[in-house]
Design an enzyme around this catalytic site. Structure first.
Site, PDB file in Angstrom:
ATOM      1  CB  THR A 242      -0.909   0.013   1.261  1.00 39.23           C
ATOM      2  OG1 THR A 242      -1.620  -1.221   1.299  1.00 39.23           O
ATOM      3  CG2 THR A 242      -1.889   1.156   1.230  1.00 39.23           C
ATOM      4  CB  VAL A 243       3.279   2.687   2.438  1.00 39.11           C
ATOM      5  CG1 VAL A 243       4.071   3.978   2.564  1.00 39.11           C
ATOM      6  CG2 VAL A 243       2.199   2.629   3.514  1.00 39.11           C
TER       7      VAL A 243
ATOM      8  CE  LYS B 220       2.109   0.995  12.133  1.00 40.68           C
ATOM      9  NZ  LYS B 220       1.040   1.624  11.449  1.00 40.68           N
TER      10      LYS B 220
ATOM     11  CB  VAL C 130       4.446   8.340  14.839  1.00 40.24           C
ATOM     12  CG1 VAL C 130       3.428   8.930  15.792  1.00 40.24           C
ATOM     13  CG2 VAL C 130       5.343   7.353  15.566  1.00 40.24           C
TER      14      VAL C 130
ATOM     15  CD  GLU D  59      -0.705  -1.334  10.845  1.00 40.17           C
ATOM     16  OE1 GLU D  59       0.416  -1.832  10.813  1.00 40.17           O
ATOM     17  OE2 GLU D  59      -0.950  -0.218  10.336  1.00 40.17           O
TER      18      GLU D  59
ATOM     19  CE  LYS E  56       0.355   4.481  14.115  1.00 43.82           C
ATOM     20  NZ  LYS E  56      -1.050   4.451  13.659  1.00 43.82           N
TER      21      LYS E  56
END
Ligand code: HSE
Length: 406
Positions: free
Chosen positions: A10-11, A102, A129, A187, A202
């Protein structure tokens, strides 16, 4: 600046997309071209798309580490394993590392920073975060002259999306979670969102940067939203309260140097700033001296907002060039507040009238009492939990107690 990318999910996929769309401008801002030249991605179905962005598929990490033209390794695989090993090897290999991980940073920051320091490279993790919100850089940089007194707010986009849907459209928790997954907020294992673990990671990272306090998610009190019902949300609403998942790292006793670090559902006044943070947005309040209060708001989840923070870190490397670690100069003067010392205000509901009198009889300070609900004054958590349990046992049915934040 050539980048080796680990993970095109996704990222990572969003990062490639942004660079394809806007790479020229970003390179101009950076002062030198920013290109993802090699990508390590185990899922072959993503390879054609990666190649369409002009990047090569790496066979293994060595393929990236052995490429002298690559200065920065971006890790977007997630989870502790295998990322811990991948990042350690990249740092050892003299590459700067940018990560959104994270899980890893909240557990293993010290050991990775030690390698980065020794190898004189940067390890940057702003994207770990609150996605798009720049929080770590201000805390470890621009705000360093301040004495930070408290950090609190909404740091999980998925939970906030779910609680917003429950409050505004009467969705069930499961329906809203399915939607959050579809939108790319959750997630890969969404139980981390729902149980509060993601927020715990976070807030531990934030506590580290703000106070130098090393606490891990397993050390702190973490409550999720899995037990939250539509009735909890509705009952709060009719009392002028909005239910949120609140993460906090707040100094509660300067003399004894105690910091309360915890995550859990809590009501906030419906006309407060925190209540106005909706959907996948995050909102974090930082209090400090002499600055007073800062409030950060932005998209806290999703591919593009998280990739924005990753890009910010990539460009930051151009400026750093030498790996200066802000953390090295933070002296820790604090320790974690023991759970038995925690105290809160509570919103308590029951199915019978007389709840206020019953709670008062058990030594709980009652601030306002309604027909079947009570807002307590600040009271030790253990005492309230025991009084509520005691009421249930004595046949006072349907007693439900949730914290009120402030
Ligand atoms: N699952 C996370 C969230 C993603 O919902 O906040 C961003 O860390």
């Amino acid at each position: 600046m050539n980048v080796g990318l680990l993970g095109a999910g996704t990222v990572g996929g969003s990062l490639l997309e942004i660079l394809a769309r806007d790479g020229e401008r970003i390179s101009a801002v950076n002062g030198s071209p920013v290109r993802v030249t090699r990508v390590l991605e185990p899922d072959p179905s993503k390879h054609d798309r990666i190649r369409s962005f002009g990047a090569e598929i790496a066979r293994d990490l060595e393929d990236i580490l052995g490429d002298e033209s690559i200065e920065v390794v971006v890790e977007l695989v997630g989870r502790v394993d295998p990322s811990r090993d991948l990042i350690a090897r990249a740092l050892e290999g003299g590459k700067h590392v940018v990560t959104a991980n994270k899980d890893l940073i909240s557990e293993h920051l010290d050991e990775l920073q030690e390698i980065a320091r020794r190898r004189n490279v940067a390890l940057l993790f702003e994207a770990s975060v609150c996605a798009a919100i720049p929080l770590l850089k201000p805390l470890s940089g621009f705000l360093r002259s301040n004495r930070i007194r408290g950090i609190a707010g909404i740091v999980n986009g998925t939970c906030n999306y779910i609680l917003t849907r429950m409050a505004e459209t009467d969705s069930s928790l499961d329906e809203a979670l399915a939607e959050a997954k579809r939108l790319g907020y959750a997630e890969s294992d969404p139980s981390a969102d729902i149980t509060g673990l993601d927020a715990a990671r976070k807030i531990c990272i934030l506590a580290r940067l703000a106070y130098g306090l090393t606490v891990k998610p397993g050390d702190i009190q973490v409550e999720g939203i899995q037990g939250i019902t539509l009735d909890d949300v509705r009952a709060g609403k009719s009392a002028g309260l909005t239910l949120k998942s609140i993460a906090e790292a707040v100094i509660v006793d300067e003399e004894r140097r105690l910091v309360n670090v915890r995550v859990g559902p809590a009501y906030v006044p419906s006309d407060s700033q925190l209540a106005s943070i909706r959907d996948s947005f995050n909102g974090v309040e930082i209090q400090g001296q002499p600055m007073d209060t800062l409030f950060f708001v932005g998209r806290g989840a999703g591919g593009l907002p998280t990739a924005s923070a990753v890009l910010g870190d990539i460009l930051e490397i151009q400026r750093l060039r030498e790996a200066a670690s802000a953390l090295s100069s933070i002296q820790c003067r604090y320790r974690l507040l023991p759970r038995e010392m925690m105290e809160s205000r509570w919103f308590v509901r029951g199915s019978r009238p007389g709840l206020g009198e019953e709670l008062a009889r058990r030594g709980i300070p009652v601030e306002t009492a309604g027909e079947r609900s009570v807002l307590t004054g600040v009271t030790p958590d253990a005492e309230l939990i025991s009084a509520a349990g005691n009421l249930r046992e004595s046949g006072f049915g349907g007693v439900r107690a949730l914290r009120v934040y402030r």
